[in-house]
Write a protein that holds these residues in place. Structure first.
Motif, PDB file in Angstrom:
ATOM      1  N   ARG A  53       0.819  -1.222   0.000  1.00 24.18           N
ATOM      2  CA  ARG A  53       0.000   0.000   0.000  1.00 24.18           C
ATOM      3  C   ARG A  53       0.852   1.270   0.000  1.00 24.18           C
ATOM      4  O   ARG A  53       0.549   2.222  -0.735  1.00 24.18           O
TER       5      ARG A  53
ATOM      6  N   ASP B  83       3.804   1.775  -1.222  1.00 29.16           N
ATOM      7  CA  ASP B  83       4.398   1.991  -2.543  1.00 29.16           C
ATOM      8  C   ASP B  83       3.378   2.560  -3.524  1.00 29.16           C
ATOM      9  O   ASP B  83       3.692   3.443  -4.330  1.00 29.16           O
TER      10      ASP B  83
ATOM     11  N   GLU C 116       0.660   4.290  -2.699  1.00 32.39           N
ATOM     12  CA  GLU C 116       0.342   5.664  -2.278  1.00 32.39           C
ATOM     13  C   GLU C 116       1.426   6.640  -2.734  1.00 32.39           C
ATOM     14  O   GLU C 116       1.134   7.754  -3.173  1.00 32.39           O
ATOM     15  N   ARG C 117       2.687   6.195  -2.626  1.00 30.20           N
ATOM     16  CA  ARG C 117       3.805   7.042  -3.047  1.00 30.20           C
ATOM     17  C   ARG C 117       3.753   7.267  -4.554  1.00 30.20           C
ATOM     18  O   ARG C 117       3.994   8.388  -5.037  1.00 30.20           O
TER      19      ARG C 117
ATOM     20  N   ALA D 179       1.107   7.298  -6.476  1.00 30.48           N
ATOM     21  CA  ALA D 179       0.012   8.238  -6.762  1.00 30.48           C
ATOM     22  C   ALA D 179       0.392   9.658  -6.340  1.00 30.48           C
ATOM     23  O   ALA D 179       0.154  10.626  -7.083  1.00 30.48           O
ATOM     24  N   ALA D 180       0.999   9.799  -5.151  1.00 32.36           N
ATOM     25  CA  ALA D 180       1.363  11.129  -4.647  1.00 32.36           C
ATOM     26  C   ALA D 180       2.380  11.802  -5.555  1.00 32.36           C
ATOM     27  O   ALA D 180       2.311  13.022  -5.778  1.00 32.36           O
ATOM     28  N   ASP D 181       3.319  11.048  -6.102  1.00 35.24           N
ATOM     29  CA  ASP D 181       4.321  11.619  -7.003  1.00 35.24           C
ATOM     30  C   ASP D 181       3.695  12.204  -8.255  1.00 35.24           C
ATOM     31  O   ASP D 181       4.309  13.046  -8.927  1.00 35.24           O
ATOM     32  N   ARG D 182       2.481  11.776  -8.562  1.00 33.39           N
ATOM     33  CA  ARG D 182       1.778  12.268  -9.752  1.00 33.39           C
ATOM     34  C   ARG D 182       0.621  13.205  -9.387  1.00 33.39           C
ATOM     35  O   ARG D 182      -0.190  13.537 -10.238  1.00 33.39           O
ATOM     36  N   GLY D 183       0.592  13.588  -8.119  1.00 35.32           N
ATOM     37  CA  GLY D 183      -0.432  14.529  -7.672  1.00 35.32           C
ATOM     38  C   GLY D 183      -1.833  13.952  -7.674  1.00 35.32           C
ATOM     39  O   GLY D 183      -2.818  14.683  -7.822  1.00 35.32           O
ATOM     40  N   ILE D 184      -1.929  12.628  -7.490  1.00 35.99           N
ATOM     41  CA  ILE D 184      -3.228  11.949  -7.496  1.00 35.99           C
ATOM     42  C   ILE D 184      -3.434  11.274  -6.149  1.00 35.99           C
ATOM     43  O   ILE D 184      -2.486  10.795  -5.522  1.00 35.99           O
ATOM     44  N   SER D 185      -4.664  11.234  -5.694  1.00 34.19           N
ATOM     45  CA  SER D 185      -4.971  10.476  -4.477  1.00 34.19           C
ATOM     46  C   SER D 185      -5.759   9.228  -4.866  1.00 34.19           C
ATOM     47  O   SER D 185      -6.507   9.233  -5.862  1.00 34.19           O
TER      48      SER D 185
ATOM     49  N   TRP E 217      -9.671   1.807  -1.540  1.00 35.04           N
ATOM     50  CA  TRP E 217      -8.801   0.631  -1.472  1.00 35.04           C
ATOM     51  C   TRP E 217      -9.656  -0.628  -1.389  1.00 35.04           C
ATOM     52  O   TRP E 217     -10.680  -0.650  -0.705  1.00 35.04           O
TER      53      TRP E 217
END
Length: 210
Positions: free
Chosen positions: A20, A22, A24-25, A27-33, A37
């Motif tokens: 999870r 990995d 989340e990271r 998605a966050a790197d692409r500005g997405i939430s 789940w």
């Protein structure tokens, strides 16, 4: 577009939530939430997975299914994989997997041409990785079977140790008249284990009668 995370492990002893952070990271790197789940402990060789199909039921056209690896989504036989692909296509859901770089572009908005191009490439690569995941599963099972057969021939294979405390409890539940469904729900044992213990109980009762 919603990004929906799917986490799967094969057995209850494994941690389905392991990947999870990995995801989340990523998605966050692409500005997405991640909108939701879906977590389950089920074999990837089974098409009937409750959380996977709850995810598909929740999806709207254009949503993305996010997984760590393609084998988290599928170790299916070819026919079942085609059924799952048809479900994804019917919902217009695209798969984004961390081990499939061609899919990463699908996690962000893009123009129609780019989206179609990466979708076509991604579909082809998905089929390849799904086939590889199934082959890996079949190869491991074959090696396991060969190893057991060799150990049996050499007199080294004793099988899985019996869980005596659990099996004694199951025998007592059988003696008390509890139904097989109740016993399975309470202990998590398989139907074959129940049948074996029921036969053992019947044999023991006959021996006692003599």
């Amino acid at each position: 577009m919603f990004l929906r995370g799917y986490l799967r492990a094969s057995t209850k002893e494994q941690d389905a939530q392991r990947a999870r952070a990995d995801l989340e990271r990523f998605a966050a790197d692409r500005g997405i939430s991640v909108a939701a789940w879906y977590v389950e402990n089920e074999s990837g060789t089974k098409l009937a997975r409750p959380e996977l199909f709850r995810l598909l039921s929740d999806c709207r056209p254009g949503d993305r299914l996010l997984v760590e690896q393609v084998d988290r989504l599928s170790r299916l036989k070819d026919d079942d994989w085609k059924r799952l692909r048809a479900e994804l296509a019917a919902k217009d859901v695209r798969v984004v997997a961390l081990d499939l770089p061609t899919s990463w572009q699908l996690a962000a908005p893009s123009d129609e041409f780019t989206a179609r191009m990466f979708s076509a490439i991604n579909d082809m690569m998905l089929d390849v990785l799904a086939a590889v995941a199934r082959k890996d599963y079949d190869d491991r099972r074959r090696r396991q079977t060969q190893g057991i057969a060799r150990a049996q021939n050499e007199g080294r294979y004793k099988g899985r140790p019996e869980d005596k405390s659990r099996n004694n409890a199951i025998v007592n539940m059988l003696k008390s008249g509890q139904s097989w469904n109740e016993i399975q729900a309470g202990t998590g044992c398989s139907r074959s284990t129940l049948a074996r213990l029921a036969r053992r109980l019947k044999v023991g009762a006959k021996d006692g009668a003599d």
